[in-house]
Design a protein around this motif. Structure first.
Motif, short mmCIF file in Angstrom:
data_model
loop_
_atom_site.label_atom_id
_atom_site.label_comp_id
_atom_site.label_asym_id
_atom_site.label_seq_id
_atom_site.Cartn_x
_atom_site.Cartn_y
_atom_site.Cartn_z
N TRP A 57 0.85 -1.20 0.00
CA TRP A 57 0.00 0.00 0.00
C TRP A 57 0.88 1.24 0.00
O TRP A 57 1.95 1.26 0.63
CB TRP A 57 -0.88 0.04 1.26
CG TRP A 57 -1.98 -0.99 1.27
CD1 TRP A 57 -1.84 -2.34 1.47
CD2 TRP A 57 -3.38 -0.75 1.10
NE1 TRP A 57 -3.07 -2.94 1.42
CE2 TRP A 57 -4.03 -2.01 1.20
CE3 TRP A 57 -4.15 0.39 0.86
CZ2 TRP A 57 -5.42 -2.14 1.07
CZ3 TRP A 57 -5.53 0.25 0.74
CH2 TRP A 57 -6.15 -1.00 0.83
N GLN A 59 0.42 5.30 0.90
CA GLN A 59 -0.37 6.46 1.31
C GLN A 59 0.27 7.66 0.64
O GLN A 59 1.46 7.92 0.83
CB GLN A 59 -0.35 6.63 2.84
CG GLN A 59 -1.03 5.52 3.62
CD GLN A 59 -2.48 5.32 3.25
OE1 GLN A 59 -2.87 4.25 2.78
NE2 GLN A 59 -3.30 6.36 3.44
N SER A 72 -5.31 6.43 -0.34
CA SER A 72 -4.87 5.07 0.00
C SER A 72 -4.84 4.25 -1.27
O SER A 72 -5.87 4.08 -1.92
CB SER A 72 -5.86 4.43 0.99
OG SER A 72 -5.92 5.18 2.18
N LEU A 73 -3.66 3.76 -1.61
CA LEU A 73 -3.50 3.08 -2.89
C LEU A 73 -3.00 1.66 -2.70
O LEU A 73 -1.94 1.42 -2.12
CB LEU A 73 -2.52 3.87 -3.76
CG LEU A 73 -2.91 5.35 -3.98
CD1 LEU A 73 -1.80 6.10 -4.70
CD2 LEU A 73 -4.23 5.45 -4.74
N GLU A 74 -3.82 0.72 -3.17
CA GLU A 74 -3.51 -0.70 -2.99
C GLU A 74 -2.83 -1.24 -4.24
O GLU A 74 -3.30 -1.01 -5.36
CB GLU A 74 -4.82 -1.46 -2.74
CG GLU A 74 -4.63 -2.94 -2.44
CD GLU A 74 -5.95 -3.63 -2.08
OE1 GLU A 74 -7.01 -3.01 -2.27
OE2 GLU A 74 -5.90 -4.78 -1.62
N LEU A 104 -11.30 4.28 -6.73
CA LEU A 104 -12.45 3.59 -6.15
C LEU A 104 -13.73 4.05 -6.84
O LEU A 104 -13.87 5.23 -7.21
CB LEU A 104 -12.56 3.91 -4.65
CG LEU A 104 -11.60 3.19 -3.71
CD1 LEU A 104 -11.72 3.79 -2.31
CD2 LEU A 104 -11.89 1.70 -3.66
N GLY A 110 -9.14 6.74 -2.85
CA GLY A 110 -8.42 5.47 -2.81
C GLY A 110 -8.44 4.84 -4.18
O GLY A 110 -9.21 5.26 -5.05
N GLY A 111 -7.61 3.83 -4.37
CA GLY A 111 -7.60 3.18 -5.66
C GLY A 111 -6.58 2.06 -5.71
O GLY A 111 -5.93 1.73 -4.72
#
Lengths: 134, 280
Positions: A57, A59, A72-74, A104, A110-111
């Motif tokens: 992840w 941030q 927040s990036l996964e 998202l 996020g994405g």
């Protein structure tokens, strides 16, 4: 015939194969929370870099319209990234980066991150995808 | 680090001493037994040896060396072809799997549950299958699909499959029976045997919170999985998987998984699932 010739080009093949990588790597998770039809490039600084399995992840403090928003990036797994040429120390807190993501669907910051580009304009951790038989 | 290097010869010597002591210790209870017990044990042992020899003579080993490091690819899996391309459902299903097949014929309760889970996924609330919680995918998925390498090790008594993803393993006990009433577990109770060069694995007692796919295709506690694995060539294994579940499927269902050998340079690695962050 022309199309076939293009597809037979190793460079094009590698490029097309690389497009598949994020899909395959996250294959055990549903992607439905991410809008894969939409691709966004965020620019900012790394606030946190979680080099963890099953997914890493990032941030990111992203600059948007004169304000800073934390995203927040996964990403994919450590094991997958390592096979693509990444190392844990290729990204550090405070690094200025541009990150390409699928955001998202729900509009929250996020994405799923796809690609990281450093301040020098070079893509980080990029290697040719594994070719069968190699 | 220096300390370890200096200690290495001592540690080797110490290890040898410990092993020798253990060997003597283990032997003690035997020598301490009564002579009657010794006679009985000797007779039993002799009988067992004789039986084993007879059995070996009757059934020469027809095992094949399947050992190696592979990736497991679905050839036939529940999936997207049921829905037209471009629709949300098709997208969700396609992404959950490498798909080239059809879903097992489900009984109404299972069909309803599956459709509910797919509908939730399509609404943007994906089904939380076990791996999203750092729990094992378990069986039957472990037999069908492995994006990360797996390593198969075999001896006459046991086939072991090591999974890179989450560092799990399956144990297949060879030429054994299932226990009377095994506790359900993620990977179930697996026994194996060789049939003319084919490894036949029979698995029961699989927890009913495992699924057949990442969208939540359910099964009941009565799921029975039979895998028939054979070597196609030096780099390929073919596994025919039959799933029977009289409480969830209308009829048995077959799938095929292809195991492709990985380069020796890309063996299994550590993979500990530690980060349970998840977009809700």
């Amino acid at each position: 015939m022309k199309t076939r010739a293009i597809l037979n080009s190793p460079a094009i093949f590698l490029f097309l194969a690389s497009l598949l990588l994020p899909v395959l790597a996250l294959a055990h998770h549903s992607f439905e929370m991410f809008d894969v039809e939409k691709t966004v490039v965020l620019t900012g600084t790394v606030k946190q870099w979680q080099w963890t399995n099953p997914h890493v992840w990032i941030q990111l403090n992203a600059q948007q319209d004169g304000a800073v928003t934390e995203w927040s990036l996964e990403g994919v797994s450590v094991n997958q990234l390592e096979r693509q040429g990444w190392k844990r120390n290729m990204l550090s807190v405070g690094d200025a980066v541009s990150i390409t993501i699928h955001p998202l669907r729900n509009g929250k910051p996020g994405g799923q991150w796809l690609k990281v580009t450093g301040a020098d304009g070079k893509q980080i951790g990029l290697v040719a995808p594994a070719v069968p038989g190699k | 680090m220096q300390g370890y290097a200096n200690n290495a010869p001592h540690r080797t010597r110490d290890l040898a001493l410990v092993c020798a002591t253990l060997a003597i210790f283990c032997a003690l209870p035997v020598t301490a037994q009564t002579s009657a017990a010794q006679t009985s044990a000797a007779q039993t042992s002799a009988a067992q040896t004789s039986a084993a020899q007879t059995s070996a003579a009757k059934a020469p080993s027809n095992s094949v060396d399947l050992s190696g490091t592979y990736k497991i690819q679905f050839q036939n899996a529940p999936g997207s072809r049921n829905l037209p391309a471009g629709q949300g459902g098709a997208t969700a299903r396609t992404r959950a799997y490498k798909v080239d097949g059809h879903a097992p014929p489900l009984l109404p309760w299972a069909q309803q549950l599956y459709e509910e889970r797919i509908a939730a996924t399509e609404k943007g609330e994906p089904f939380r299958h076990l791996m999203t919680k750092c729990l094992p995918q378990g069986m039957p998925l472990a037999s069908m699909f492995a994006f990360y390498p797996v390593q198969l090790l075999q001896t006459a008594e046991q086939v072991t499959i090591l999974f890179e993803e989450q560092n799990h393993f399956r144990i297949i006990r060879m030429n054994q029976q299932h226990p009377e009433d095994p506790d359900p577990s993620f990977f179930g109770d697996a026994v194996g045997k060789w049939e003319n060069g084919t490894l036949v694995i029979d698995t029961i007692a699989i927890r009913d919170d495992t699924t057949l796919d990442f969208l939540g295709l359910p099964h009941s506690p009565e799921l029975h999985v039979i895998e028939r694995m054979r070597k196609v060539d030096e780099n390929t294994l073919e596994s025919h998987i039959t799933l029977e579940d009289p409480k969830a499927f209308k009829e048995k269902w077959d799938a095929v998984a292809i195991w492709k050998r990985q380069p020796a340079s890309d063996g299994i690695r550590e993979y500990i699932c530690e980060n349970t962050r998840y977009f809700e």
